[in-house]
Design a protein around this motif. Structure first.
Motif, mmCIF file in Angstrom:
data_model
loop_
_atom_site.group_PDB
_atom_site.id
_atom_site.type_symbol
_atom_site.label_atom_id
_atom_site.label_comp_id
_atom_site.label_asym_id
_atom_site.label_seq_id
_atom_site.Cartn_x
_atom_site.Cartn_y
_atom_site.Cartn_z
ATOM 1 N N TYR A 221 46.207 105.453 98.771
ATOM 2 C CA TYR A 221 47.549 105.234 99.304
ATOM 3 C C TYR A 221 48.032 106.453 100.082
ATOM 4 O O TYR A 221 48.635 106.324 101.152
ATOM 5 N N GLY A 547 43.661 101.298 97.587
ATOM 6 C CA GLY A 547 44.915 102.040 97.716
ATOM 7 C C GLY A 547 45.416 102.064 99.147
ATOM 8 O O GLY A 547 46.616 101.878 99.407
ATOM 9 N N VAL A 550 46.796 98.625 99.983
ATOM 10 C CA VAL A 550 48.142 98.427 99.433
ATOM 11 C C VAL A 550 49.183 99.047 100.358
ATOM 12 O O VAL A 550 50.222 98.447 100.642
ATOM 13 N N ARG A 551 48.895 100.248 100.857
ATOM 14 C CA ARG A 551 49.853 100.883 101.766
ATOM 15 C C ARG A 551 50.017 100.063 103.053
ATOM 16 O O ARG A 551 51.134 99.913 103.560
ATOM 17 N N GLY A 569 56.226 105.363 97.848
ATOM 18 C CA GLY A 569 54.823 105.087 97.533
ATOM 19 C C GLY A 569 53.976 106.330 97.416
ATOM 20 O O GLY A 569 53.140 106.443 96.506
ATOM 21 N N THR A 570 54.172 107.306 98.328
ATOM 22 C CA THR A 570 53.354 108.516 98.274
ATOM 23 C C THR A 570 53.706 109.376 97.062
ATOM 24 O O THR A 570 52.827 109.969 96.439
ATOM 25 N N SER A 573 52.228 107.645 94.091
ATOM 26 C CA SER A 573 50.774 107.825 94.134
ATOM 27 C C SER A 573 50.374 109.229 93.711
ATOM 28 O O SER A 573 49.339 109.417 93.060
ATOM 29 N N LEU A 637 52.012 99.431 92.330
ATOM 30 C CA LEU A 637 52.112 100.394 93.430
ATOM 31 C C LEU A 637 52.781 99.762 94.647
ATOM 32 O O LEU A 637 53.625 100.387 95.306
ATOM 33 N N ALA A 638 52.429 98.505 94.950
ATOM 34 C CA ALA A 638 53.045 97.826 96.098
ATOM 35 C C ALA A 638 54.539 97.637 95.887
ATOM 36 O O ALA A 638 55.341 97.811 96.815
ATOM 37 N N GLY A 641 56.164 100.969 96.342
ATOM 38 C CA GLY A 641 56.082 101.385 97.735
ATOM 39 C C GLY A 641 57.131 100.738 98.623
ATOM 40 O O GLY A 641 57.465 101.288 99.681
#
Length: 646
Positions: A221, A547, A550-551, A569-570, A573, A637-638, A641
């Motif tokens: 990501y 990853g 996903v981004r 998100g970052t 991550s 994560l999504a 983000g």
């Protein structure tokens, strides 16, 4: 001098608290934490990501709970803490290669050796950046963006948002640790899922594996879909093109194909992992070698310009001139004297491969200054996480080994000496990249450069103490070079050194990799990420690609292409990376002390054990459950983000 059109956040005529005891102590603590986690990540994945931004976020949050802090104190915390990550990266990329440089190398793989080389390389990287600061950070302001350094400045300047930003990092850390602990510590599910086609099929040994570690998804990501896609493309070439092709051809080879393994197996009798290790890895090494040198060659105009500017600036130093607070660097005498002392130390220190070898010490200083300049300029454009430190190290090893061979220093005896030169240069270049980002942050917020430079030295010294312990313990428990800790970069370095000094490198396979990289460049693809992917196991590159995917999905669904290093998100991550790495180290500690634990609490080998619930490990069910766990992490994560950090 600073350009008159730029005024930092804290003007030069103000001097709020900066280099305070609480800032130094907290920075040292973060240096230990992120240094240890980077050792694990580097040995597992063969790459690392910058820790400056999560440390900056955490510094604001933690110091607020201890009575508050100034922006310059927060900057000192992230400056000291970031040194741990960069030094650890340089160490794990090179020094573990000593294990593979038999018969002389393993004797040097000890705590003293690792720590002293970390000291030497880390401090050299800081010292050599001092005369480059004005040329690259100040004079090139507006030309070299230094993305992570600018992002850190944004975080520090917006310090009142620290609680919200820190929450994202802490959430990622907790979830990363949990998702890593489930397969490794609690051993409830598999650590890896995938499928290999039967050897007797029309497309034999084609392999797709996914290591379900959260730190890999976090890395993907952070680096984004383009680089993650290039990496997995290299993995597809190795594991789904070259591996089946060699298997098909091997069925018609009546004799072992060189370089044949010691047991003399033919390709038709090898498992997929053996074919990859014995043949394809050399192709990947050739690709990394060529890609690293191509990347380095692109920077030649930059290198020349940086050298010219730094020499002019160095000569222009005047001891008697009045300096503003934001222009005060370490004195030139300390830079020159410290560099000389480091060279003398490498030449005379007992127990070091370079003892009694002044040529090696000279090569360290010469190559060190050269590649520190290169590294600083490159990270100014593309950031520390994308810096081709491996390419610089490979170039150093090639030049060093070429010099050694030309004067008759061939064979195994000189391999540890060549590696020591490459290791110190690699650590110096890695730390110089992080130092450049830190100095850029300081330039933007109005820090005192001298305070940052002293802080960086402290960060190097403190983190080096834990890096050696962590590296040796992980090797003792999980074995560097095994599937658990493949140490791909260090393995590559040992392959290059042994092949060049003994002059028996399988050049046919290596050159195949070289021209694969050249082909990618001719197709308009930057080959370094692709080549690294071709060299790494696909179990590593596949989750990194997920990853990145996903981004891409997050950016597509939100209709934005967020280049910010401080997006939700970052930051989440970054927490996944730290949490997964810390849980991996915790597993190593528990596994290493298993004989002292009650039977019900013992942790067995996570990659071989069937776990506490065998039906969740075996057969199709085990793979489905493991994949479902990994996809669940991707959904989390999504979701994170998509949040907005204003």
């Amino acid at each position: 001098m600073a350009q008159p059109t730029f005024t930092p956040y804290v003007p030069p005529d103000q001097a709020p608290p900066e280099f305070t005891a609480k800032a130094v102590l907290l920075g040292a603590l973060f240096g230990l934490l992120f240094g240890a986690s980077t050792v694990y990540l580097g040995l597992r994945a063969g790459l690392t990501v910058s820790a400056s931004i999560p440390i900056a976020v955490l510094a604001i949050s933690v110091l607020k709970r201890f009575g508050g802090s100034t922006i310059l104190e927060n900057n000192i915390v992230q400056t000291i803490g970031s040194a741990g990550e960069s030094v650890a990266a340089g160490v794990v990329f090179t020094i573990p290669a000593l294990i593979f440089l038999t018969p002389y190398g393993p004797a040097y793989f000890n705590y003293f050796q690792i720590t002293m080389l970390a000291f030497a390389g880390g401090i050299l990287g800081v010292l050599l950046m001092v005369p480059l600061r004005r040329a690259l950070i100040v004079k090139e302001h507006g030309v070299l963006p230094y993305p992570e350094g600018a992002a850190c400045a944004d975080v520090l300047i917006a310090g009142e948002r620290g609680g919200q930003l820190a929450t994202l990092v802490f959430q990622g850390l907790g979830i990363g640790a949990l998702f890593k602990a489930l397969p490794w510590i609690f051993q409830l599910v598999r650590t890896e899922v995938g499928y290999t086609t039967p050897k007797t099929s029309a497309f034999p040994n084609a392999t797709v594996n996914i290591d379900i570690s959260p730190e890999y998804m976090g890395v993907g990501y952070v680096i984004g879909p383009r680089i993650a896609g290039e990496m997995v493309a290299g993995g597809v070439l190795s594991w789904m093109v070259l591996l089946p092709l060699l298997t098909i051809l091997g069925a018609y080879m009546p004799t072992p194909f060189p370089p044949a393994p010691p047991d003399g197996l033919r390709i038709v009798d090898m498992a997929p992992g053996q074919i990859w290790s014995q043949y394809i890895r050399y192709i990947g090494a050739g690709a990394v070698l060529a890609a690293g040198l191509i990347t380095l060659a692109r920077t030649i105009p930059t290198i020349i310009g940086s050298f010219r500017d730094s020499v002019k600036d160095f000569r222009a130093e005047q001891a008697g001139r009045t300096q503003l607070r934001t222009e005060r660097d370490l004195p030139v005498g300390i830079v020159l004297g410290g560099t000389l002392l480091l060279a003398v130390f490498l030449a005379v220190a007992p127990g070091m491969p370079t003892q009694g070898n002044p040529l090696a010490a000279v090569l360290v200083v010469v190559f060190g200054f050269f590649f520190v300049t290169v590294a600083s300029r490159i990270v100014g454009l593309i950031g520390s996480s994308s810096s081709p430190v491996s390419g610089m190290t490979i170039a150093t090893l090639i030049l060093t080994c070429t010099i050694f061979v030309s004067i008759g220093w061939t064979g195994d005896l000189y391999a540890p000496i060549a590696l020591t030169v490459g290791a110190v240069v690699c650590i110096a270049a890695a730390n110089a990249g992080a130092t450049s980002q830190d100095l850029k942050t300081g330039f933007l917020v109005g820090a005192t450069p001298r305070a940052q430079q002293i802080g960086l030295v402290i960060g190097v010294v403190v983190s080096a103490l834990i890096i050696g312990v962590t590296t040796l313990y992980l090797h003792k428990v999980m074995v560097i070079g095994s599937n658990a800790l493949p140490a791909p970069q260090a393995t590559l370095m040992s392959t290059i050194i042994r092949g060049l000094l003994s002059q028996n490198l399988p050049w046919g396979l290596v050159l195949t990799g070289v021209f694969i990289a050249v082909t990618m460049e001719l197709c308009g693809v930057r080959s370094l990420s692709f080549a690294v992917g071709a060299y790494l196991p696909i179990a590593t590159t596949a989750p990194i690609f997920v990853g990145g995917l996903v981004r891409w999905l997050v950016e597509r669904s939100t209709g934005t292409h967020d280049e910010s290093e401080v997006s939700a998100g970052t930051l989440f991550s970054s927490g996944l990376i730290a949490g997964g790495s810390i849980a991996g180290i915790a597993y190593a500690v528990l596994y290493g002390s298993r004989e002292y634990m009650p039977a019900a609490l013992r942790v067995e080998d996570a990659q071989e054990s069937l776990g506490r619930l065998p039906f969740l490990h075996e057969g199709v069910t085990g793979h489905v459950v493991g994949l479902a766990l990994f996809l669940t992490l991707g959904l989390i994560l999504a979701r994170v983000g998509r949040r907005r950090v204003n």
